[in-house]
Design a protein around this motif. Structure first.
Motif, PDB file in Angstrom:
ATOM      1  N   ALA A  95       0.832  -1.205   0.000  1.00  0.00           N
ATOM      2  CA  ALA A  95       0.000   0.000   0.000  1.00  0.00           C
ATOM      3  C   ALA A  95       0.867   1.255   0.000  1.00  0.00           C
ATOM      4  O   ALA A  95       0.551   2.251  -0.665  1.00  0.00           O
ATOM      5  N   ILE A  96       1.972   1.207   0.729  1.00  0.00           N
ATOM      6  CA  ILE A  96       2.902   2.337   0.758  1.00  0.00           C
ATOM      7  C   ILE A  96       3.616   2.486  -0.584  1.00  0.00           C
ATOM      8  O   ILE A  96       3.721   3.588  -1.134  1.00  0.00           O
ATOM      9  N   VAL A 124      -3.016 -16.442   6.338  1.00  0.00           N
ATOM     10  CA  VAL A 124      -3.388 -15.103   6.777  1.00  0.00           C
ATOM     11  C   VAL A 124      -3.619 -14.203   5.560  1.00  0.00           C
ATOM     12  O   VAL A 124      -2.797 -14.167   4.638  1.00  0.00           O
ATOM     13  N   ARG A 125      -4.731 -13.500   5.569  1.00  0.00           N
ATOM     14  CA  ARG A 125      -5.027 -12.524   4.509  1.00  0.00           C
ATOM     15  C   ARG A 125      -5.115 -11.139   5.155  1.00  0.00           C
ATOM     16  O   ARG A 125      -5.609 -10.983   6.270  1.00  0.00           O
ATOM     17  N   CYS A 126      -4.612 -10.147   4.439  1.00  0.00           N
ATOM     18  CA  CYS A 126      -4.546  -8.789   4.977  1.00  0.00           C
ATOM     19  C   CYS A 126      -5.034  -7.791   3.932  1.00  0.00           C
ATOM     20  O   CYS A 126      -4.719  -7.918   2.744  1.00  0.00           O
ATOM     21  N   LEU A 127      -5.812  -6.814   4.369  1.00  0.00           N
ATOM     22  CA  LEU A 127      -6.240  -5.704   3.527  1.00  0.00           C
ATOM     23  C   LEU A 127      -5.590  -4.441   4.083  1.00  0.00           C
ATOM     24  O   LEU A 127      -5.624  -4.210   5.299  1.00  0.00           O
ATOM     25  N   ALA A 128      -4.995  -3.631   3.221  1.00  0.00           N
ATOM     26  CA  ALA A 128      -4.276  -2.442   3.705  1.00  0.00           C
ATOM     27  C   ALA A 128      -4.527  -1.253   2.798  1.00  0.00           C
ATOM     28  O   ALA A 128      -4.769  -1.403   1.596  1.00  0.00           O
ATOM     29  N   MET A 129      -4.434  -0.067   3.401  1.00  0.00           N
ATOM     30  CA  MET A 129      -4.700   1.161   2.666  1.00  0.00           C
ATOM     31  C   MET A 129      -3.759   2.250   3.192  1.00  0.00           C
ATOM     32  O   MET A 129      -3.540   2.362   4.406  1.00  0.00           O
ATOM     33  N   SER A 130      -3.186   3.034   2.294  1.00  0.00           N
ATOM     34  CA  SER A 130      -2.300   4.114   2.700  1.00  0.00           C
ATOM     35  C   SER A 130      -3.100   5.249   3.328  1.00  0.00           C
ATOM     36  O   SER A 130      -4.290   5.419   3.059  1.00  0.00           O
ATOM     37  N   VAL A 131      -2.439   6.021   4.178  1.00  0.00           N
ATOM     38  CA  VAL A 131      -3.068   7.173   4.829  1.00  0.00           C
ATOM     39  C   VAL A 131      -2.813   8.403   3.967  1.00  0.00           C
ATOM     40  O   VAL A 131      -1.661   8.808   3.790  1.00  0.00           O
ATOM     41  N   PRO A 132      -3.853   9.002   3.389  1.00  0.00           N
ATOM     42  CA  PRO A 132      -3.641  10.126   2.480  1.00  0.00           C
ATOM     43  C   PRO A 132      -3.101  11.363   3.202  1.00  0.00           C
ATOM     44  O   PRO A 132      -3.489  11.663   4.326  1.00  0.00           O
TER      45      PRO A 132
END
Length: 254
Positions: A145-146, A201-209
């Motif tokens: 995500a980064i 393990v599954r992971c969902l990620a999102m960057s911080v705008p």
């Protein structure tokens, strides 16, 4: 009479921090010629500022004449990460309350990511990541995500510098495969770690705008619970969490 001196002093401080930022963007190390290309400052000014920063320990000059971030920045970074972790913890706890899975926040740290805070799932079988742990950029949800918010040149430089270690059979192991994945992340707005860091393990990620340094929030758990239906429900919640943290950071930096 003090006005021009004060203004010049402030300008020097700003320029010194600009140089530190350029070195950080380069992965923590840069040559004088690279700094001259990446900043509008005259070479004598860059050299003078570097000499000052080396003298006080915020920059080191290596044996190959390149410049790297110095050891005195480590303490500042550790304190800043703790403060950021404290700021993010309520956001992470709310994610866990709503979604029931573990939530993490990680920041770009050189050519890796460092986890700075976590809120754990109430389930007995859950994903636990030690705060302070450093992990790869290409093999984690937060890392991808980064990377997706960085330009391609910087992505290539960081990943080439760190290498592409393989944690599971699902870990992306080629630069071409990573760039394809990053394009998909940019299109949909979030990354997925499909058992790339840990099997099962599954992971969902999102960057911080708008964050002052690249960072991302993730929600992760066993693949049996983090299903497609869970993802459909989690993404809007995760997006609101990143926006909430982004707003908090903006208030703190004004």
């Amino acid at each position: 009479m003090d006005g021009p001196k004060v203004a010049a002093g402030v300008q020097s401080v700003e320029r010194a921090f600009d140089l530190l930022e350029v070195i950080a963007r380069a992965g923590g190390e840069a040559a004088l010629s690279e700094l001259a290309v990446d900043t509008p400052l005259p070479l004598p000014t860059i050299h003078r500022l570097l000499r000052t920063l080396v003298g006080i320990g915020y920059v080191r000059q290596l044996s190959n004449r390149r410049y790297s971030l110095g050891p005195r920045l480590i303490r500042l970074g550790e304190v800043a990460n703790r403060q950021l972790g404290a700021l993010a913890t309520p956001v992470l706890k709310e994610l866990v309350t709503v979604l029931g899975e573990s939530a993490n926040i990680a920041v770009l740290d050189g050519d890796m990511v460092t986890y700075i805070a976590q809120a754990q799932s109430p389930h007995s079988m859950r994903m636990i990541t030690e705060v302070g742990r450093r992990s790869s950029l290409h093999g984690t949800g937060v890392g991808k995500a980064i990377l997706a918010v960085l330009d391609d040149d910087r992505v290539q430089r960081l990943v080439s510098q760190a290498g592409m270690s393989v944690s599971t059979p699902h870990t992306i192991s080629s630069l071409g495969g990573l760039f394809t994945e990053l394009e998909a992340i940019r299109d949909r707005g979030y990354s997925i770690d499909e058992e790339e860091q840990e099997l099962g393990v599954r992971c969902l990620a999102m960057s911080v705008p708008g964050a002052p340094t690249p960072m991302a929030i993730s929600i992760s758990g066993p693949v049996t619970r983090v299903t497609e239906e869970f993802s459909d429900r989690a993404i809007p919640v995760l997006r609101k969490a990143t926006q909430r943290l982004s707003a908090s950071l903006a208030v703190r930096t004004e």
